[in-house]
Design an enzyme around this catalytic site. Structure first.
Site, short mmCIF file in Angstrom:
data_model
loop_
_atom_site.label_atom_id
_atom_site.label_comp_id
_atom_site.label_asym_id
_atom_site.label_seq_id
_atom_site.Cartn_x
_atom_site.Cartn_y
_atom_site.Cartn_z
N ARG A 197 16.49 84.57 72.71
CA ARG A 197 15.20 85.25 72.56
C ARG A 197 15.25 86.21 71.39
O ARG A 197 16.20 86.96 71.23
CB ARG A 197 14.84 86.02 73.84
CG ARG A 197 14.65 85.09 75.03
CD ARG A 197 14.20 85.81 76.28
NE ARG A 197 14.13 84.88 77.40
CZ ARG A 197 13.82 85.21 78.64
NH1 ARG A 197 13.53 86.48 78.93
NH2 ARG A 197 13.77 84.31 79.60
N ARG A 250 18.96 94.07 76.82
CA ARG A 250 17.97 93.29 76.07
C ARG A 250 18.66 92.74 74.82
O ARG A 250 18.82 93.44 73.82
CB ARG A 250 16.78 94.19 75.68
CG ARG A 250 15.56 93.43 75.21
CD ARG A 250 14.44 94.39 74.83
NE ARG A 250 13.89 95.09 75.98
CZ ARG A 250 12.86 94.64 76.71
NH1 ARG A 250 12.28 93.50 76.38
NH2 ARG A 250 12.41 95.34 77.73
N GLU A 271 14.52 94.95 85.34
CA GLU A 271 14.36 93.59 85.85
C GLU A 271 15.67 92.80 85.83
O GLU A 271 16.38 92.78 84.83
CB GLU A 271 13.33 92.84 84.99
CG GLU A 271 13.14 91.38 85.40
CD GLU A 271 12.44 90.56 84.33
OE1 GLU A 271 12.75 89.36 84.22
OE2 GLU A 271 11.61 91.13 83.59
N SER A 303 12.93 87.16 87.92
CA SER A 303 11.48 86.98 88.02
C SER A 303 11.23 85.58 88.53
O SER A 303 12.03 84.67 88.29
CB SER A 303 10.79 87.19 86.66
OG SER A 303 11.16 86.16 85.77
N ARG A 317 22.67 89.76 82.40
CA ARG A 317 22.22 91.14 82.61
C ARG A 317 22.67 91.71 83.96
O ARG A 317 22.76 92.93 84.11
CB ARG A 317 20.69 91.19 82.50
CG ARG A 317 20.13 92.60 82.59
CD ARG A 317 18.62 92.64 82.61
NE ARG A 317 18.04 92.29 81.31
CZ ARG A 317 16.74 92.35 81.05
NH1 ARG A 317 15.90 92.74 82.00
NH2 ARG A 317 16.28 92.04 79.86
#
Length: 420
Positions: free
Chosen positions: A258, A273, A345, A348, A385
């Site tokens: 990403r 991130r 987070e 999800s 993460r």
């Protein structure tokens, strides 16, 4: 793409969905207009072709002057058919463009608003009270030899890293624990390609508002995936799948990429991130009327994994304006991060209803044997993460980290990660 029947039956519901997302409701009217133009063009072309066919029969029977008149009319009609088919083709293209511009219709209970307007559905566990100075995951991970941020930046640039020694083992342990849970729940494990063609990336809805997040290899016209949701959504593209025995469930283990465009200054320290990470992603094909119940199952499987790493977390119902274009509803599980005194987070899960499968032409047969568009859903089961939450919540005064009990068998029985 949204269902045109939904659009025709209740256009105001689609407009309301666009407004809840903070998107342009006039796109709905443009889509209605494109749909009407296309239906009119199809009707006109069909009528002219039918007339042409009937005239062809008359020409075959006619003689003399009548035949000449009919042939003249046939020539005129052929030109009209050609024009009508060109109009139908243009109308098809306009409809497709307009349909792709409208995001999925959000479920009625989704909170309106943007990123900060989520609804907290539940809290699980209580954040730990520390009687010593808290270290963040970078300090802890560096001390135990779990990762090397400096050399990651040297080799690949900002927000890349090396997982080293126990860090690499910890990631593999997490992903293997997730894979074992997924297999036990009946998921088919998959290691998919991480490069996909444009039509697959577009079909999953990632080339719209979030296109800047995606890495593209221009010379090969391929995209690096940000989640194995993308290749798994493309796995059955153009197929009729068999859902007679229930949903098809896959768990994809992949490296994800990403660009994290626009996130400068937000969680850029450490591995929260980053541009590259590994993830085990659940992906489901089911009937449209099964999708909401399946969404709850995916959330339950995510919470089962979170219980195994023994961290406090909360479940949020993501607001409409923070949903991706494909999602009708999304639940996030956010773990407590002690060094930040907030939740971040970890998982999800999204219900994409028939939005992706309609673009990718993935169908199933109903009880009457008629093809119907499938629904698709996705959900995170573990990612790199998660190491952040494990290190910070299980840290000890001496800088060591206790290994959650459920994770120990996947880490060779190790109970404590000691500083070097």
């Amino acid at each position: 793409m949204i269902d045109l029947k939904t659009l025709r039956d209740d256009p105001e519901a689609v407009r309301a969905s666009q407004r809840a997302r903070g998107e342009d409701a006039s796109l709905v009217d443009a889509l209605l207009s494109a749909d009407e133009r296309r239906r009119s063009a199809v009707s006109q072309a069909d009528n002219l072709r039918a007339e042409q066919k009937q005239l062809g029969k008359q020409v075959g029977k006619a003689k003399g002057e009548d035949r000449e008149d009919l042939l003249t009319r046939a020539k005129e009609l052929a030109a009209q058919v050609k024009e009508a088919e060109a109009e139908q083709s243009a109308a098809d293209e306009e409809l497709l463009r307009s349909q792709k511009a409208v995001s999925n219709v959000v479920e009625p209970d989704v909170p309106p608003g943007g990123e900060d307007d989520y609804a907290v559905l539940e809290h699980v566990g209580v954040p730990r009270e520390f009687d010593f100075e808290i270290k963040d995951h970078v300090e802890l991970g560096t001390a135990i030899g779990a990762f090397d941020m400096e050399r990651g930046a040297k080799v690949a640039g900002a927000r890349f890293y090396f997982l080293t020694g126990i860090g690499a083992q910890l990631e593999l342990a997490l992903l293997n624990m997730a894979a074992a849970q997924a297999a036990a729940a009946g998921f088919t494990l998959v290691v998919p390609p991480v490069l996909v063609r444009p039509e697959i990336m577009e079909g999953t809805g990632f080339l719209g508002a979030h296109a800047t997040e995606v890495y593209r290899l221009e010379e090969d016209d391929l995209y690096l995936v940000g989640t194995s949701e993308v290749p798994l959504a493309g796995y059955h593209a153009g197929e009729i799948v068999d859902l007679s025995a229930g949903p098809l469930r896959y768990a994809g283990w992949s490296t994800c990429f990403r660009r994290e465009a626009g996130s400068y200054g937000r969680d850029t320290r450490g591995i929260i991130r980053v541009h590259q990470f590994n993830k085990l992603e659940m992906f489901v094909y089911c009937r449209a009327d099964e999708a909401r119940d399946e969404h709850q199952r995916l959330l339950a499987w995510e919470e089962e994994m979170l219980a195994k790493i023994e961290v406090p977390y909360r479940v949020i119902d993501t607001a409409a304006g923070d949903l991706g274009a494909s999602a009708a509803r999304k639940f996030d599980c956010e773990a407590w991060v002690p060094s930040q005194q907030t939740y971040r987070e970890l998982t999800s899960t999204s219900n994409c209803t028939t939005f992706q499968a309609r673009r990718l032409n993935t169908r199933y047969r109903d009880e009457d044997g008629r093809p119907q568009i499938a629904a698709t859903l996705n959900g995170t089961l573990a990612t790199t993460r998660w190491i952040v939450a494990i290190l910070e919540n299980h840290q000890q005064p001496d800088g060591s980290v206790q290994v959650p009990e459920a994770l120990r068998p996947f880490l060779g029985g190790r109970e404590v990660l000691e500083p070097k």
